[in-house]
Design a protein around this motif. Structure first.
Motif, mmCIF file in Angstrom:
data_model
loop_
_atom_site.group_PDB
_atom_site.id
_atom_site.type_symbol
_atom_site.label_atom_id
_atom_site.label_comp_id
_atom_site.label_asym_id
_atom_site.label_seq_id
_atom_site.Cartn_x
_atom_site.Cartn_y
_atom_site.Cartn_z
ATOM 1 N N LEU A 265 0.685 -1.035 -0.140
ATOM 2 C CA LEU A 265 0.129 -0.452 0.112
ATOM 3 C C LEU A 265 0.647 1.673 -0.322
ATOM 4 O O LEU A 265 2.324 1.428 0.690
ATOM 5 N N ASP A 266 0.284 2.383 -0.723
ATOM 6 C CA ASP A 266 1.132 3.766 -0.760
ATOM 7 C C ASP A 266 1.395 4.445 0.731
ATOM 8 O O ASP A 266 0.178 4.241 1.390
ATOM 9 N N TYR A 267 1.869 5.054 0.749
ATOM 10 C CA TYR A 267 2.506 5.946 2.646
ATOM 11 C C TYR A 267 0.761 6.681 2.528
ATOM 12 O O TYR A 267 0.409 6.523 3.284
ATOM 13 N N VAL A 268 0.622 6.676 1.706
ATOM 14 C CA VAL A 268 -0.814 7.749 1.998
ATOM 15 C C VAL A 268 -1.968 7.474 1.900
ATOM 16 O O VAL A 268 -2.781 7.656 3.504
ATOM 17 N N ASP A 269 -1.583 5.818 1.575
ATOM 18 C CA ASP A 269 -3.018 5.333 2.352
ATOM 19 C C ASP A 269 -2.902 4.944 3.991
ATOM 20 O O ASP A 269 -3.941 4.765 4.221
ATOM 21 N N LEU A 270 -1.394 4.958 4.133
ATOM 22 C CA LEU A 270 -1.043 4.529 5.944
ATOM 23 C C LEU A 270 -1.354 5.320 6.599
ATOM 24 O O LEU A 270 -0.952 4.882 7.653
ATOM 25 N N VAL A 271 -0.969 6.753 6.163
ATOM 26 C CA VAL A 271 -0.762 7.854 7.188
ATOM 27 C C VAL A 271 -2.926 8.160 7.374
ATOM 28 O O VAL A 271 -3.351 7.456 5.823
ATOM 29 N N GLU A 272 -3.334 8.953 8.210
ATOM 30 C CA GLU A 272 -4.354 9.783 8.253
ATOM 31 C C GLU A 272 -4.733 10.495 7.117
ATOM 32 O O GLU A 272 -4.225 11.395 6.433
ATOM 33 N N SER A 273 -5.829 10.191 6.170
ATOM 34 C CA SER A 273 -6.061 10.542 4.906
ATOM 35 C C SER A 273 -7.791 9.912 4.325
ATOM 36 O O SER A 273 -7.659 9.287 4.581
ATOM 37 N N PRO A 274 -8.361 10.786 3.521
ATOM 38 C CA PRO A 274 -9.175 10.365 2.853
ATOM 39 C C PRO A 274 -9.133 8.313 1.765
ATOM 40 O O PRO A 274 -9.870 8.583 1.651
ATOM 41 N N ARG A 275 -7.808 8.679 1.407
ATOM 42 C CA ARG A 275 -8.116 7.284 0.929
ATOM 43 C C ARG A 275 -7.681 6.090 2.408
ATOM 44 O O ARG A 275 -8.106 4.977 1.405
ATOM 45 N N ASN A 276 -7.692 6.332 3.147
ATOM 46 C CA ASN A 276 -8.076 5.307 3.611
ATOM 47 C C ASN A 276 -9.139 3.967 3.572
ATOM 48 O O ASN A 276 -9.416 2.886 4.301
ATOM 49 N N PRO A 277 -10.597 4.405 3.723
ATOM 50 C CA PRO A 277 -11.341 3.334 3.258
ATOM 51 C C PRO A 277 -10.785 3.229 2.062
ATOM 52 O O PRO A 277 -11.628 1.409 1.944
ATOM 53 N N ALA A 278 -10.400 3.380 1.106
ATOM 54 C CA ALA A 278 -10.664 2.655 -0.483
ATOM 55 C C ALA A 278 -9.150 1.874 0.585
ATOM 56 O O ALA A 278 -9.054 0.016 -0.428
ATOM 57 N N ALA A 279 -8.173 1.943 1.551
ATOM 58 C CA ALA A 279 -7.412 0.833 1.563
ATOM 59 C C ALA A 279 -7.738 -0.403 2.035
ATOM 60 O O ALA A 279 -7.113 -1.583 2.032
ATOM 61 N N ILE A 280 -8.470 0.389 2.841
ATOM 62 C CA ILE A 280 -9.458 -1.031 3.477
ATOM 63 C C ILE A 280 -9.605 -1.732 2.968
ATOM 64 O O ILE A 280 -10.007 -2.927 3.025
ATOM 65 N N THR A 281 -10.618 -1.067 1.728
ATOM 66 C CA THR A 281 -11.605 -2.261 0.729
ATOM 67 C C THR A 281 -10.193 -2.957 0.048
ATOM 68 O O THR A 281 -10.527 -4.201 0.045
ATOM 69 N N ALA A 282 -9.171 -2.889 -0.782
ATOM 70 C CA ALA A 282 -8.150 -3.371 -1.366
ATOM 71 C C ALA A 282 -7.132 -3.896 -0.547
ATOM 72 O O ALA A 282 -7.220 -5.137 -0.551
ATOM 73 N N LEU A 283 -7.000 -3.365 0.717
ATOM 74 C CA LEU A 283 -6.000 -5.305 2.068
ATOM 75 C C LEU A 283 -7.449 -5.770 1.803
ATOM 76 O O LEU A 283 -6.725 -7.216 2.420
ATOM 77 N N ALA A 284 -8.793 -5.786 1.685
ATOM 78 C CA ALA A 284 -9.600 -6.962 3.158
ATOM 79 C C ALA A 284 -9.357 -7.838 1.413
ATOM 80 O O ALA A 284 -9.962 -9.262 1.692
ATOM 81 N N ALA A 285 -9.490 -7.693 -0.137
ATOM 82 C CA ALA A 285 -9.422 -8.518 -1.017
ATOM 83 C C ALA A 285 -8.102 -9.252 -0.927
ATOM 84 O O ALA A 285 -8.911 -10.675 -1.207
#
Length: 331
Positions: free
Chosen positions: A303-323
């Motif tokens: 996952l990219d850095y911006v996915d893993l710090v507080e950001s509006p990309r967090n929900p999409a990162a959750i979806t991607a990791l869940a898969a």
């Protein structure tokens, strides 16, 4: 860089304007509306805004994208972040990068804030604010510049340890506070509702794979405790953060503890090509990890850095990791 005389002049101007009349965008004559003053709780401190900030300077990509996601690029004097922002052409708020000025690729400083005529700096502890460099909310207040501290980075009162709330609560808290500060609460509420719905839609497995977040470090790994964004990203994706018992946000641990906890998946924090591949090569060739399940079974996810710090990309990162995690439990 301005000369000392120019910087001094800017300082005098800020002392007169930062808490008084603002330099507003065109057509914004009603900046001091009946909505103000407003007071928000920021890391346990009550902060009052007499009027809508007009020249905000943000530090780092996640913080900057919080402003963009709320449609606040026009309230920014600019942003500070490294060269590699990651892929920005597909995010819903990509136009913000065209509207706002990229002030510096280096560390944020008081000089940058002064040069930009900032009336507000939005940063965080370890995300710009730093006592060693003298860049703190208190120092900025002495220059007549307001501050807002990223909630993920709030100090816990135990030295430098950070974290006073769960990571997604920190995201929602900042969105709600920014909605009040900039008088866009409707936008903030809609964004929070959308993010909550995205997260709620992710199915939870019967068994949670053990996950280790690898940020960096070869002698000792830098990882996420329970107060950094990866904790809740991993949990909401259906996994268990093997370092989730650490009462800190980002912190250093020993490789022995990683081996003992035997993660089934390792998530790499990618700072940009070729960073991820270099980290993957290290992890798969580091002898102490050879018997760890994630390495043995080739379960390394990026996952990219911006996915893993507080950001509006967090929900999409959750979806991607869940898969990805569903593939682990299915196997």
């Amino acid at each position: 860089m301005r000369t000392k005389a120019v910087a001094t002049a800017a300082l005098l101007t800020l002392a007169l304007t930062a808490c008084g009349a603002e330099i507003a965008p065109a057509g914004d004559a009603a900046a001091g509306s009946a909505h103000y003053p407003v007071t928000v709780d920021n890391c346990g401190t009550k902060v009052t805004f007499e009027r809508k900030p007009a020249r905000t300077v943000t530090n780092d990509v996640g913080i900057t994208e919080l402003m963009f996601a709320l449609g606040l690029a026009d309230r920014m004097a600019g942003y500070v972040m490294p060269d590699d922002k990651g892929q920005v052409d597909k995010v819903a708020w990509k136009d913000g990068y065209q509207q706002a000025r990229w002030l510096s690729r280096q560390q944020i400083t008081k000089e940058i804030a002064l040069e930009a005529r900032a009336d507000l700096v939005f940063a965080g502890w370890h995300y710009g604010f730093d006592e060693a460099g003298g860049f703190t909310p208190q120092a900025l207040a002495g220059l007549g510049i307001g501050s807002y501290v990223l909630s993920e980075s709030c100090r816990s009162g135990k030295g430098p340890e950070r974290g006073v709330m769960s990571p997604l609560d920190a995201l929602y808290t900042d969105l709600a506070n920014l909605g009040e500060i900039f008088d866009v609460r409707d936008r903030a509420d809609a964004l929070i509702a959308d993010f909550r719905a995205q997260v709620a839609a992710v199915p939870q497995p019967e068994r949670r794979p053990r996950v280790f977040l690898y940020d960096s470090g070869e002698d000792k790994p830098y990882t996420s405790g329970k107060f950094a964004a990866p904790q809740e990203i991993i949990a909401r994706a259906g996994g268990e953060n093997v370092m989730g018992d650490l009462a800190d946000s980002w912190t250093t641990v020993g490789w022995e503890s990683v081996v003992q906890r035997d993660p089934e998946v390792i998530v790499i924090n990618n700072y940009g090509s070729p960073d991820a591949e270099a980290k993957r090569k290290f992890l798969t060739s580091f002898p102490p990890l050879a018997g760890v399940s994630a390495v043995r079974n080739g379960r390394i996810f990026v996952l990219d850095y911006v996915d893993l710090v507080e950001s509006p990309r967090n929900p999409a990162a959750i979806t991607a990791l869940a898969a990805h995690l569903r593939g682990v439990t299915a196997g």
